[in-house]
Design a protein around this motif. Structure first.
Motif, PDB file in Angstrom:
ATOM      1  N   ILE A  17      54.331 -32.247  43.523  1.00 48.32           N
ATOM      2  CA  ILE A  17      54.460 -31.186  44.459  1.00 48.32           C
ATOM      3  C   ILE A  17      55.205 -29.941  44.318  1.00 48.32           C
ATOM      4  CG2 ILE A  17      55.437 -30.639  47.121  1.00 48.32           C
ATOM      5  CD1 ILE A  17      54.884 -33.466  47.683  1.00 48.32           C
ATOM      6  N   THR A  18      56.532 -29.910  43.572  1.00 51.93           N
ATOM      7  CA  THR A  18      57.160 -28.675  43.072  1.00 51.93           C
ATOM      8  C   THR A  18      56.636 -28.197  42.042  1.00 51.93           C
ATOM      9  OG1 THR A  18      58.551 -30.265  41.744  1.00 51.93           O
ATOM     10  CG2 THR A  18      59.287 -29.895  43.753  1.00 51.93           C
ATOM     11  N   LYS A  19      55.708 -28.877  41.186  1.00 49.40           N
ATOM     12  CA  LYS A  19      55.175 -28.048  40.312  1.00 49.40           C
ATOM     13  C   LYS A  19      53.969 -27.254  40.941  1.00 49.40           C
ATOM     14  CE  LYS A  19      53.827 -29.802  35.969  1.00 49.40           C
ATOM     15  NZ  LYS A  19      53.244 -30.539  34.921  1.00 49.40           N
ATOM     16  N   ALA A  20      53.304 -27.553  42.127  1.00 47.46           N
ATOM     17  CA  ALA A  20      52.060 -26.924  42.770  1.00 47.46           C
ATOM     18  C   ALA A  20      52.826 -25.896  43.690  1.00 47.46           C
ATOM     19  CB  ALA A  20      51.623 -27.947  43.602  1.00 47.46           C
ATOM     20  N   LEU A  21      54.024 -26.113  43.937  1.00 47.27           N
ATOM     21  CA  LEU A  21      54.652 -24.898  44.648  1.00 47.27           C
ATOM     22  C   LEU A  21      56.248 -24.846  43.952  1.00 47.27           C
ATOM     23  CD1 LEU A  21      54.369 -26.718  48.215  1.00 47.27           C
ATOM     24  CD2 LEU A  21      52.857 -25.025  47.462  1.00 47.27           C
ATOM     25  N   PRO A  22      55.887 -23.794  42.929  1.00 46.25           N
ATOM     26  CA  PRO A  22      57.098 -23.624  42.241  1.00 46.25           C
ATOM     27  C   PRO A  22      58.162 -22.635  42.885  1.00 46.25           C
ATOM     28  CG  PRO A  22      55.107 -22.145  41.439  1.00 46.25           C
ATOM     29  CD  PRO A  22      54.645 -23.244  42.357  1.00 46.25           C
ATOM     30  N   HIS A  23      57.788 -21.951  43.912  1.00 43.06           N
ATOM     31  CA  HIS A  23      58.637 -21.072  44.491  1.00 43.06           C
ATOM     32  C   HIS A  23      59.344 -21.937  45.742  1.00 43.06           C
ATOM     33  CE1 HIS A  23      54.914 -21.143  46.907  1.00 43.06           C
ATOM     34  NE2 HIS A  23      55.686 -20.917  47.893  1.00 43.06           N
ATOM     35  N   ARG A  24      59.133 -23.354  45.795  1.00 39.64           N
ATOM     36  CA  ARG A  24      59.800 -24.154  46.657  1.00 39.64           C
ATOM     37  C   ARG A  24      60.727 -25.304  45.919  1.00 39.64           C
ATOM     38  NH1 ARG A  24      59.665 -22.003  51.780  1.00 39.64           N
ATOM     39  NH2 ARG A  24      57.506 -21.278  52.165  1.00 39.64           N
ATOM     40  N   THR A  25      61.909 -25.649  46.408  1.00 41.30           N
ATOM     41  CA  THR A  25      62.632 -26.658  45.779  1.00 41.30           C
ATOM     42  C   THR A  25      62.314 -27.822  46.023  1.00 41.30           C
ATOM     43  OG1 THR A  25      64.355 -26.694  47.564  1.00 41.30           O
ATOM     44  CG2 THR A  25      64.647 -25.044  45.757  1.00 41.30           C
ATOM     45  N   TYR A  26      62.761 -29.073  45.502  1.00 44.51           N
ATOM     46  CA  TYR A  26      62.634 -30.137  45.565  1.00 44.51           C
ATOM     47  C   TYR A  26      62.909 -30.693  47.005  1.00 44.51           C
ATOM     48  CZ  TYR A  26      63.583 -35.336  45.465  1.00 44.51           C
ATOM     49  OH  TYR A  26      63.872 -36.548  45.894  1.00 44.51           O
ATOM     50  N   PHE A  27      64.275 -30.187  47.230  1.00 43.70           N
ATOM     51  CA  PHE A  27      64.714 -30.715  48.775  1.00 43.70           C
ATOM     52  C   PHE A  27      63.964 -29.991  49.762  1.00 43.70           C
ATOM     53  CE2 PHE A  27      68.232 -31.448  45.752  1.00 43.70           C
ATOM     54  CZ  PHE A  27      68.475 -32.678  45.945  1.00 43.70           C
ATOM     55  N   THR A  28      63.674 -28.660  49.649  1.00 41.10           N
ATOM     56  CA  THR A  28      62.929 -28.169  50.765  1.00 41.10           C
ATOM     57  C   THR A  28      61.325 -28.852  51.125  1.00 41.10           C
ATOM     58  OG1 THR A  28      61.991 -26.347  49.295  1.00 41.10           O
ATOM     59  CG2 THR A  28      63.845 -25.678  50.483  1.00 41.10           C
ATOM     60  N   CYS A  29      60.956 -29.114  49.901  1.00 41.30           N
ATOM     61  CA  CYS A  29      59.668 -29.861  49.880  1.00 41.30           C
ATOM     62  C   CYS A  29      59.862 -31.201  50.709  1.00 41.30           C
ATOM     63  CB  CYS A  29      59.088 -30.254  48.524  1.00 41.30           C
ATOM     64  SG  CYS A  29      58.422 -28.731  47.713  1.00 41.30           S
ATOM     65  N   ARG A  30      60.886 -32.094  50.430  1.00 46.90           N
ATOM     66  CA  ARG A  30      61.279 -33.335  51.133  1.00 46.90           C
ATOM     67  C   ARG A  30      61.541 -32.882  52.575  1.00 46.90           C
ATOM     68  NH1 ARG A  30      65.964 -36.691  48.375  1.00 46.90           N
ATOM     69  NH2 ARG A  30      66.071 -37.320  50.741  1.00 46.90           N
ATOM     70  N   SER A  31      62.078 -31.946  52.844  1.00 45.21           N
ATOM     71  CA  SER A  31      62.445 -31.670  54.356  1.00 45.21           C
ATOM     72  C   SER A  31      61.221 -31.275  54.873  1.00 45.21           C
ATOM     73  CB  SER A  31      63.411 -30.310  54.333  1.00 45.21           C
ATOM     74  OG  SER A  31      63.628 -29.996  55.429  1.00 45.21           O
ATOM     75  N   ARG A  32      60.459 -30.651  54.538  1.00 42.26           N
ATOM     76  CA  ARG A  32      58.981 -30.267  54.936  1.00 42.26           C
ATOM     77  C   ARG A  32      58.237 -31.429  55.163  1.00 42.26           C
ATOM     78  NH1 ARG A  32      57.392 -26.607  58.574  1.00 42.26           N
ATOM     79  NH2 ARG A  32      55.296 -26.426  58.448  1.00 42.26           N
ATOM     80  N   ALA A  33      58.209 -32.332  54.128  1.00 40.04           N
ATOM     81  CA  ALA A  33      57.362 -33.817  54.363  1.00 40.04           C
ATOM     82  C   ALA A  33      58.084 -34.353  55.519  1.00 40.04           C
ATOM     83  CB  ALA A  33      57.336 -34.298  53.169  1.00 40.04           C
ATOM     84  N   ARG A  34      59.044 -34.480  55.801  1.00 38.56           N
ATOM     85  CA  ARG A  34      59.727 -34.967  57.094  1.00 38.56           C
ATOM     86  C   ARG A  34      59.347 -34.325  58.183  1.00 38.56           C
ATOM     87  NH1 ARG A  34      64.396 -35.972  53.883  1.00 38.56           N
ATOM     88  NH2 ARG A  34      65.196 -34.024  54.669  1.00 38.56           N
TER      89      ARG A  34
END
Length: 193
Positions: free
Chosen positions: A51-68
């Protein structure tokens, strides 16, 4: 309740949301999530590295928060008061298998985490006998006072004599033993036969 003020704030909120939609950034200046980014997260969900590779402008923690926020993350089942009561009563003495049988659907890591967060501890195992009577008595006294061997070493300034079991090599350090007995509020006496 002042309805005029409430309607004013509701209108201000609506205008702020419209401004964010036009500009594409929120009030803090961060980019808003797009439906394409949400699709990437839902399609690659458990693999946050992808996910972070596909969305390089998003951080790991923001991706986790968005998934929640999207609701795709598996929700953890919270412990109930009954389960906490079971853990309080049985955790100190019960075996792993007994606890898992009492709490179906739970794994050992979750039970252990619950116990640790509520300061519930397993009963301490007794020290193994060393064969040296004075060392065994010192270790037993430490157990009564809730000291461990590194605590005793720190108390009597013996580096790691008691923690590493340095008496196993046959060398009994009488000065360290004397200091330990004194620190543990004891007296040395000879028992002649």
């Amino acid at each position: 309740m002042d309805l005029k003020r409430l309607s004013k704030h509701a209108n201000a909120g609506q205008l702020a949301r419209q401004r964010m939609q036009r500009s594409g950034v929120n009030m803090s200046g961060h980019k808003l999530w797009t439906p394409q980014e949400d699709e990437v997260i839902t399609s690659l969900y458990p693999d946050y590295a992808a996910i972070t590779k596909a969305l390089p402008h998003r951080t790991y923690f923001t991706c986790r928060s968005r998934a929640r926020k999207l609701g795709i993350v598996k929700q953890r089942k919270h412990f109930t008061a009954k389960e906490l009561s079971i853990v309080r009563r049985h955790y100190p003495t019960a075996t792993h298998e007994e606890l898992l049988a009492l709490l179906p659907g739970r794994n050992w890591a979750a039970i252990k985490y619950l116990a640790r967060t509520h300061h519930i501890y397993r009963e301490l195992k007794p020290f193994k006998e060393t064969g040296v009577a004075v060392i065994d008595q010192i270790r037993e006294r430490c157990r009564e006072l809730n000291y461990n061997m590194p605590d005793l070493d720190k108390l009597v300034r013996t580096k790691s004599y008691f923690a590493k079991g340095s008496w196993h090599n046959g060398h009994i350090h009488h000065r360290a033993i004397g200091r330990a007995v004194k620190a543990l509020f004891g007296d040395l006496k000879a028992d002649w036969k």
